[in-house]
Design an enzyme around this catalytic site. Structure first.
Site, PDB file in Angstrom:
ATOM      1  N   ASP A 107      -8.459  -4.844 -12.480  1.00  0.00           N
ATOM      2  CA  ASP A 107      -8.700  -4.752 -11.038  1.00  0.00           C
ATOM      3  C   ASP A 107     -10.017  -4.006 -10.850  1.00  0.00           C
ATOM      4  OD1 ASP A 107      -8.071  -4.868  -8.192  1.00  0.00           O
ATOM      5  OD2 ASP A 107      -7.617  -2.741  -8.305  1.00  0.00           O
ATOM      6  N   SER A 108     -10.473  -3.957  -9.600  1.00  0.00           N
ATOM      7  CA  SER A 108     -11.698  -3.217  -9.305  1.00  0.00           C
ATOM      8  C   SER A 108     -11.462  -1.706  -9.362  1.00  0.00           C
ATOM      9  CB  SER A 108     -12.176  -3.584  -7.905  1.00  0.00           C
ATOM     10  OG  SER A 108     -11.139  -3.319  -6.972  1.00  0.00           O
TER      11      SER A 108
ATOM     12  N   TYR B 255     -14.877  -4.447  -4.867  1.00  0.00           N
ATOM     13  CA  TYR B 255     -15.275  -5.823  -5.149  1.00  0.00           C
ATOM     14  C   TYR B 255     -15.262  -6.670  -3.865  1.00  0.00           C
ATOM     15  CZ  TYR B 255     -14.744  -5.615 -10.325  1.00  0.00           C
ATOM     16  OH  TYR B 255     -14.876  -5.362 -11.663  1.00  0.00           O
ATOM     17  N   GLY B 256     -14.413  -6.259  -2.928  1.00  0.00           N
ATOM     18  CA  GLY B 256     -14.081  -7.119  -1.783  1.00  0.00           C
ATOM     19  C   GLY B 256     -15.232  -7.515  -0.888  1.00  0.00           C
TER      20      GLY B 256
ATOM     21  N   CYS C 228      -6.170  -8.469  -9.249  1.00  0.00           N
ATOM     22  CA  CYS C 228      -7.119  -8.288  -8.155  1.00  0.00           C
ATOM     23  C   CYS C 228      -7.229  -9.625  -7.434  1.00  0.00           C
ATOM     24  CB  CYS C 228      -8.470  -7.871  -8.724  1.00  0.00           C
ATOM     25  SG  CYS C 228      -9.778  -7.829  -7.486  1.00  0.00           S
TER      26      CYS C 228
ATOM     27  N   THR D  81      -9.413 -10.479  -5.135  1.00  0.00           N
ATOM     28  CA  THR D  81     -10.802 -10.912  -4.979  1.00  0.00           C
ATOM     29  C   THR D  81     -11.261 -11.645  -6.248  1.00  0.00           C
ATOM     30  OG1 THR D  81     -11.083  -8.918  -3.646  1.00  0.00           O
ATOM     31  CG2 THR D  81     -13.082 -10.091  -4.244  1.00  0.00           C
TER      32      THR D  81
ATOM     33  N   GLU E  49      -7.975   4.041  -1.657  1.00  0.00           N
ATOM     34  CA  GLU E  49      -8.649   4.799  -2.727  1.00  0.00           C
ATOM     35  C   GLU E  49      -8.821   6.264  -2.316  1.00  0.00           C
ATOM     36  OE1 GLU E  49     -10.361   3.629  -5.868  1.00  0.00           O
ATOM     37  OE2 GLU E  49      -9.378   1.685  -5.725  1.00  0.00           O
TER      38      GLU E  49
ATOM     39  N   CYS F  66      -3.998  -8.281  -1.237  1.00  0.00           N
ATOM     40  CA  CYS F  66      -4.882  -7.334  -1.931  1.00  0.00           C
ATOM     41  C   CYS F  66      -3.952  -6.372  -2.647  1.00  0.00           C
ATOM     42  CB  CYS F  66      -5.764  -6.579  -0.938  1.00  0.00           C
ATOM     43  SG  CYS F  66      -6.703  -5.228  -1.706  1.00  0.00           S
TER      44      CYS F  66
ATOM     45  N   HIS G 188      -4.256  -3.420  -3.442  1.00  0.00           N
ATOM     46  CA  HIS G 188      -4.209  -2.054  -2.910  1.00  0.00           C
ATOM     47  C   HIS G 188      -3.166  -1.921  -1.785  1.00  0.00           C
ATOM     48  CE1 HIS G 188      -8.075  -1.544  -4.939  1.00  0.00           C
ATOM     49  NE2 HIS G 188      -8.080  -0.262  -4.614  1.00  0.00           N
TER      50      HIS G 188
HETATM   51  N1  DGL Z   1      -7.622  -4.712  -5.291  1.00  0.00           N
HETATM   52  C1  DGL Z   1      -8.635  -5.664  -4.931  1.00  0.00           C
HETATM   53  C2  DGL Z   1      -7.983  -6.985  -4.499  1.00  0.00           C
HETATM   54  O1  DGL Z   1      -6.810  -7.227  -4.736  1.00  0.00           O
HETATM   55  C3  DGL Z   1      -9.576  -5.300  -3.820  1.00  0.00           C
HETATM   56  C4  DGL Z   1     -10.209  -4.025  -3.660  1.00  0.00           C
HETATM   57  C5  DGL Z   1     -11.725  -4.112  -3.672  1.00  0.00           C
HETATM   58  O2  DGL Z   1     -12.331  -4.400  -2.622  1.00  0.00           O
HETATM   59  O3  DGL Z   1     -12.271  -3.894  -4.728  1.00  0.00           O
HETATM   60  O4  DGL Z   1      -8.667  -7.816  -3.933  1.00  0.00           O
END
Ligand code: DGL
Length: 267
Positions: free
Chosen positions: A11-12, A43-44, A74, A76, A153, A185, A187
């Site tokens: 994941d990011s 990453y998003g 992740c 994204t 985060e 997502c 998160h």
């Molecule tokens: N956890 C990442 C996802 O599922 C996104 C978080 C990010 O923006 O890096 O897309």
């Protein structure tokens, strides 16, 4: 690599730990090697071409650890790079999007699903396409929520600011016939109590992290890569690209009592 090898997940940042949580619940005997690219989070909001590069690099790191299967924890990355990794790598790969879409389609009674995700995930149309593939009659309202992952985060899971921002993102569906909210997502499961409070109990929340873990169970069995149950919880290893201490602190919120080896990785 064989059934005794570890499962690789990336994941990011910390978001993928919601997938670790679900996988550990279903497959406690499986060893997990987790890679969180904290140096390049988030990453998003980044260009799809960059996410493809990052996904390739993250996968290469995990392959160098000898993993038997890869979980793209992740959304994204799954949205932009799942097909490409699947074409170029020979090990089984599980993403979060197809399993989440399938679960949401099965859950909706009204035929109207809302999906929350990063800007990258929503603009890729990956969920809209995956839901259409499952059932073209299901309507989708897709909402980009770029501020939610950074709030997670920052550990603001129950903060009034988070509630205010989430309510703003969700306002278009509050008086609609949406009965299923898909957390697109990894998160967002940390915000499930706040999101449920905003949408009310008549809306069911579907978590793509648990859908992904259920898919992983099937894939490992099908490929004869599942570990024999030992009755013991396997060791996990966590690699991050920056700020190991912050990751360890956050990991405690995601997985209280988390144990394992934590290290800095360089790509
Ligand atoms: N956890 C990442 C996802 O599922 C996104 C978080 C990010 O923006 O890096 O897309």
């Amino acid at each position: 690599m064989n059934s005794k090898s570890a499962i690789g997940m990336f994941d990011s940042g910390v978001g993928g730990l919601t997938v670790v949580r679900e996988v550990t619940r279903l497959l406690p005997e499986e060893e997990i090697i987790y890679f969180g690219d904290t140096a390049r989070f988030p990453y998003g909001s980044q260009a799809p071409s960059r996410i493809v590069e990052y996904s390739k690099e993250n996968a290469t790191f995990l392959l160098s650890q000898g993993v038997k299967a890869l979980v793209m924890a992740c959304n994204t990355c799954s949205a932009h790079a799942y097909e490409l990794l699947q074409e170029s790598l020979s090990l089984p790969i599980v993403d979060v999007i197809a399993p989440g879409a399938k679960k949401a389609v099965a859950a909706t009674q009204s035929g109207h699903v809302a999906v929350l995700g990063t800007s990258g995930t929503i603009s890729s149309l990956a969920y809209q396409k995956a839901i259409e593939k499952e059932n073209p009659a299901v309507r989708v309202t897709a909402i980009a929520c770029p501020l939610l992952a950074p709030l997670v985060e920052e550990r603001l899971f129950h903060h009034p600011a988070t509630e205010l921002i989430a309510a703003e993102y969700l306002k278009s569906i509050l008086k609609s016939d949406v009965d299923t909210l898909l957390l697109g997502c990894t998160h967002y499961p940390m915000l499930q109590p706040i999101l449920q409070k905003i949408v009310g109990n008549s809306v069911s929340i579907v978590n793509s992290a648990s859908a992904c873990a259920e898919e992983l169970v099937c894939v490992l069995q099908e490929k004869k890569l599942a570990r024999a149950s030992s009755g013991q919880i396997a060791a996990h290893r966590y690699f991050v690209t920056d700020d190991l201490k912050k990751f360890q602190d956050l990991a405690q919120s995601f997985l209280p009592g988390i144990q394992g080896e934590f290290s800095l990785a360089s790509l």
